[in-house]
Each structure stands twice: as C-alpha cells, then as structure tokens.
Write a protein that holds these residues in place. Structure first.
Motif, PDB file in Angstrom:
ATOM      1  N   VAL A   3       0.854  -1.187   0.000  1.00 51.40           N
ATOM      2  CA  VAL A   3       0.000   0.000   0.000  1.00 51.40           C
ATOM      3  C   VAL A   3       0.889   1.235   0.000  1.00 51.40           C
ATOM      4  O   VAL A   3       1.745   1.387   0.885  1.00 51.40           O
ATOM      5  CB  VAL A   3      -0.917   0.014   1.233  1.00 51.40           C
ATOM      6  N   PRO A   4       0.720   2.143  -0.967  1.00 54.47           N
ATOM      7  CA  PRO A   4       1.543   3.352  -0.999  1.00 54.47           C
ATOM      8  C   PRO A   4       0.992   4.423  -0.082  1.00 54.47           C
ATOM      9  O   PRO A   4      -0.125   4.322   0.433  1.00 54.47           O
ATOM     10  CB  PRO A   4       1.450   3.784  -2.475  1.00 54.47           C
ATOM     11  N   ASP A   5       1.765   5.481   0.124  1.00 55.75           N
ATOM     12  CA  ASP A   5       1.276   6.633   0.862  1.00 55.75           C
ATOM     13  C   ASP A   5       0.141   7.291   0.083  1.00 55.75           C
ATOM     14  O   ASP A   5       0.193   7.402  -1.141  1.00 55.75           O
ATOM     15  CB  ASP A   5       2.400   7.648   1.072  1.00 55.75           C
ATOM     16  N   GLY A   6      -0.881   7.729   0.784  1.00 54.95           N
ATOM     17  CA  GLY A   6      -1.973   8.448   0.166  1.00 54.95           C
ATOM     18  C   GLY A   6      -3.249   7.650  -0.007  1.00 54.95           C
ATOM     19  O   GLY A   6      -4.319   8.232  -0.183  1.00 54.95           O
ATOM     20  N   ASP A 284      -8.225   0.696 -11.846  1.00 58.29           N
ATOM     21  CA  ASP A 284      -9.546   0.433 -12.427  1.00 58.29           C
ATOM     22  C   ASP A 284     -10.659   1.142 -11.664  1.00 58.29           C
ATOM     23  O   ASP A 284     -11.629   1.627 -12.266  1.00 58.29           O
ATOM     24  CB  ASP A 284      -9.818  -1.077 -12.446  1.00 58.29           C
ATOM     25  N   LYS A 285     -10.537   1.200 -10.342  1.00 59.90           N
ATOM     26  CA  LYS A 285     -11.597   1.791  -9.514  1.00 59.90           C
ATOM     27  C   LYS A 285     -11.365   3.274  -9.239  1.00 59.90           C
ATOM     28  O   LYS A 285     -12.239   3.943  -8.692  1.00 59.90           O
ATOM     29  CB  LYS A 285     -11.701   1.041  -8.180  1.00 59.90           C
ATOM     30  N   GLY A 286     -10.193   3.771  -9.600  1.00 55.94           N
ATOM     31  CA  GLY A 286      -9.940   5.200  -9.492  1.00 55.94           C
ATOM     32  C   GLY A 286      -9.445   5.685  -8.156  1.00 55.94           C
ATOM     33  O   GLY A 286      -9.358   6.899  -7.939  1.00 55.94           O
ATOM     34  N   PHE A 287      -9.083   4.790  -7.234  1.00 58.78           N
ATOM     35  CA  PHE A 287      -8.610   5.302  -5.951  1.00 58.78           C
ATOM     36  C   PHE A 287      -7.092   5.426  -5.892  1.00 58.78           C
ATOM     37  O   PHE A 287      -6.506   5.624  -4.831  1.00 58.78           O
ATOM     38  CB  PHE A 287      -9.153   4.493  -4.759  1.00 58.78           C
ATOM     39  N   ASP A 288      -6.447   5.357  -7.063  1.00 54.44           N
ATOM     40  CA  ASP A 288      -5.018   5.632  -7.117  1.00 54.44           C
ATOM     41  C   ASP A 288      -4.738   7.117  -7.325  1.00 54.44           C
ATOM     42  O   ASP A 288      -3.584   7.544  -7.360  1.00 54.44           O
ATOM     43  CB  ASP A 288      -4.356   4.822  -8.224  1.00 54.44           C
ATOM     44  N   ALA A 289      -5.799   7.914  -7.446  1.00 48.55           N
ATOM     45  CA  ALA A 289      -5.625   9.340  -7.720  1.00 48.55           C
ATOM     46  C   ALA A 289      -4.938  10.071  -6.573  1.00 48.55           C
ATOM     47  O   ALA A 289      -4.293  11.102  -6.781  1.00 48.55           O
ATOM     48  CB  ALA A 289      -6.984   9.983  -8.012  1.00 48.55           C
ATOM     49  N   LYS A 290      -5.075   9.552  -5.348  1.00 48.24           N
ATOM     50  CA  LYS A 290      -4.515  10.242  -4.180  1.00 48.24           C
ATOM     51  C   LYS A 290      -3.138   9.705  -3.764  1.00 48.24           C
ATOM     52  O   LYS A 290      -2.639  10.084  -2.706  1.00 48.24           O
ATOM     53  CB  LYS A 290      -5.478  10.106  -2.995  1.00 48.24           C
ATOM     54  N   VAL A 291      -2.558   8.841  -4.582  1.00 49.96           N
ATOM     55  CA  VAL A 291      -1.257   8.290  -4.215  1.00 49.96           C
ATOM     56  C   VAL A 291      -0.226   9.410  -4.124  1.00 49.96           C
ATOM     57  O   VAL A 291      -0.240  10.362  -4.911  1.00 49.96           O
ATOM     58  CB  VAL A 291      -0.811   7.223  -5.234  1.00 49.96           C
ATOM     59  N   GLU A 292       0.653   9.314  -3.125  1.00 47.03           N
ATOM     60  CA  GLU A 292       1.665  10.341  -2.894  1.00 47.03           C
ATOM     61  C   GLU A 292       3.048   9.799  -3.212  1.00 47.03           C
ATOM     62  O   GLU A 292       3.283   8.589  -3.177  1.00 47.03           O
ATOM     63  CB  GLU A 292       1.614  10.791  -1.430  1.00 47.03           C
ATOM     64  N   ASP A 293       3.966  10.727  -3.529  1.00 49.98           N
ATOM     65  CA  ASP A 293       5.344  10.325  -3.777  1.00 49.98           C
ATOM     66  C   ASP A 293       5.942   9.728  -2.509  1.00 49.98           C
ATOM     67  O   ASP A 293       5.669  10.182  -1.389  1.00 49.98           O
ATOM     68  CB  ASP A 293       6.181  11.527  -4.213  1.00 49.98           C
TER      69      ASP A 293
END
Length: 358
Positions: A3-6, A284-293
């Motif tokens: 799981v990434p940050d964000g 696919d579900k669009g919740f990667d939009a908030k991923v942070e560096d």
C-alpha cells in the motif's frame, strides 16, 4: 500488495501503525519460544528469501501480476510469531531502501501483509495438519491450502481498512469483489511457491520446519538412497553421522541463501512488468488518484535499481543482491538477539547452587 502513501488517511494510518507496533511487540515476545541456535539464522534466511521472491512478479490475468506475500510460508517454516517478524523486516527494508510501499502506510502493510497472512495461514495450516494423515505430503498440501487462503484474506483486510480510512469515495463492494477476485488468482501462485519451498525443506531437514514439529507419525529422510525415519524434533546437538545431520543446518542455510541471491540477482530481471493486484484494482476503480510520492524516492536503490548504473539488468540485479544481503543480516541480527535474550532469561530463571558452607 504494498500500500503506498496516500491511499489511507492519516488517522487510520496512525491507528494501523499502533496495531502493527503492538503485533510486532507481541511477536518479539512469542518468537523467544520459537527461536533457538538453529532456527535463528534460518529465520534470517526466510526473510531474505521472501524479499527475493517478492521481486518475482508473475502474470495472473490480462495486464495484472502478483507476487509472494510470504506470511504463511514464514509462519510454517519458523513459527507464526517469527513469521510476522520476518515479513515486517522485509517490509521495513523495502520501504526505507527501495521506496516500495509507503512509509506512512508501513503500519497498514505490516498489518495486512504480515500479521493477517501469518495468523490466517498458520491457523489454516494447523487445522489441516490435525485432521489429515500425518505425513510429509499432508504438510505440503496443508501449506498449499494455507497460503492460498491467506492472500485473499489479506486483500479483504485491505478493503476493510480502506472502507474505514480510504481517501477516495469509491463503492467498497466493488473494491472488495475486485480485490478478493484477483488475489485469489495470486493466491494460487503463492500456494505453489509456499508448498514447493516447505516440501523441499521437509524433504531434507523436517526438524527445521516449525509446522512439522510434534507429529506422531515420523517423517522420512532419504539417506544413501533409502528412506529412514526422521526424529520429530532434533536435539540441539547431534552426534556425528546421525541421519538427521546428513545435511547440516549450515548447508541448508547456504543453499537457501544461494537460491535467494540467484532469484533476486538474475531471475528478477524476467519478472512481469504488469501492475500487481492492488495497483490494477486501484487504477480500475480510481482510488489511485490520491497516491503520494514516496518519502524515500531519492534513495539510490529506489525502484530496485542502483543510482548511476544505466544498464537495467545490472542495476536491478545488483539492487536485488544488496537487498538480500541487507535483509539477511538485519533479520539474523534481530532473531539472534531475541534468541540470546531468551537464553539469558532462561539462565536467570534457573535455580542457583548454594555453597555447602552457607
């Protein structure tokens, strides 16, 4: 499934960090009962092996890949408490050195990838071993099923965490269906790797497999072409020439380390480049939009490369070798310290002699 940050908001990430810290603390205490002078270095090797195999993404569906989580494998080989620590060490090394998995999400990753997979996998494994015929094959089959179930269980745990603290408003039901579905496929690969590894160790040194201890029916060792009974547990020191010592613990560890270096340093170059199950579902579900560096994005080993090396094969291979080396050293140091602390406590608890003239 890093799981990434964000992905998860700060309050839930903080709570997950507390849960993970508590699980690690409990595991450190429990690992004292699982580790001894033989299994402490084996646990360090298990952590390094998991690190290496996690670099080998395998395709599971169109445009999707998966990789080993390793919790069930570690729990079966070295015990559930030590298994949680093995995966935690791997995740810590990946997060700090290779910018893999978020640092603020480290608690989430330890919880869903380490605690859930180890606990669920080992519980399923023990339940199956108790009802199946007590043979080497049943251990391998039980390991397969345990690993298979542990992966979608981890995916469901992520969905629960996301339902509580997700940073994007998406239908949780569809996320759950997609996560469990794709990770069931990934679980098949995890199960195959786990069963093959457990079966290989059981075949040569069953006394080193935590999950094989206490069996009433003796396991078998092949010595000079013949199958002979192996002791259910091995003593701390074995007489020279004993059947169970045909392949020493040191040889098993060196062989495992060699395999880990080969996988990370060479085979990893041929791993699938497709996004893993979580990345695919997030896209696919669009919740990667908030991923942070990633906070460690400037690390010289970020993304499993080596800064300054333009040859991708060489950079990836060298990064893998460094990762295996750092993980085995860190893991073995931690597990040896836990074992030594246990030994010290045992000595302190033993009765002392009283001089005759006291």
């Amino acid at each position: 499934m890093h799981v990434p940050d964000g992905f998860i908001n700060a309050p839930v990430s903080a709570v997950a960090g507390v849960v993970a810290a508590g699980a690690v603390a409990v595991s450190l205490r429990g690992a004292r009962r699982e580790l001894d002078e033989r299994t402490a270095p084996l646990a360090g090797l298990v952590a390094a092996f998991i690190f290496a195999v996690q670099m080998l993404n395998f395709p599971v569906a169109a445009g999707t890949s998966g990789h080993l989580l390793g919790g069930a494998l570690a729990a079966i080989l070295v015990g559930p408490y030590t298994g949680v620590l093995c995966v935690s060490v791997v995740l810590l090394m990946q997060g700090i050195l290779f910018a893999d998995g978020g640092l603020t999400a480290l608690g989430v990753n330890i919880t869903i990838m380490g605690v859930v997979t180890s606990v669920v996998g080992y519980a399923v494994f023990r339940a199956l071993v108790r009802i199946l015929p007590r043979t080497r094959r049943s251990i391998t089959a039980s390991a397969f099923v345990a690993a298979l179930i542990s992966v979608p269980a981890s995916a469901a745990a992520f969905t629960l965490v996301y339902a509580i603290g997700g940073t994007t408003d998406v239908p949780i039901g569809s996320v759950l269906t997609a996560m469990v579905g794709v990770h069931t496929l990934i679980g098949i690969g995890e199960a195959a790797i786990t069963a093959a590894t457990v079966g290989a160790v059981v075949a040569v040194r069953p006394d080193l497999v935590h999950g094989a201890r206490g069996l009433t029916a003796p396991l078998k060792l092949r010595v000079n072409g013949e199958l002979v009974d192996a002791p259910a547990t091995a003593p701390a020191t074995q007489p020279a020439g004993a059947p169970a010592a045909a392949r020493s613990t040191r040889k098993v560890i060196l062989a495992g380390l060699g395999v880990s270096l080969l996988l990370a340093g060479v085979v990893s170059f041929y791993a699938s480049a497709d996004p893993d199950g979580l990345e695919k579902v997030a896209a696919d579900k669009g919740f990667d939009a908030k991923v942070e560096d990633h906070a460690a994005a400037d690390s010289p080993l970020a993304d499993y490369g080596v800064e300054g090396l333009s040859d991708a094969r060489l950079a990836g291979g060298l990064a893998g070798v460094i990762g295996v080396g750092v993980t085995v050293v860190a893991g073995t140091g931690i597990f040896w310290a836990v074992r030594k602390r246990r030994a010290g406590e045992d000595d302190a608890a033993s009765p002392t002699s009283v001089p005759e003239n006291a």
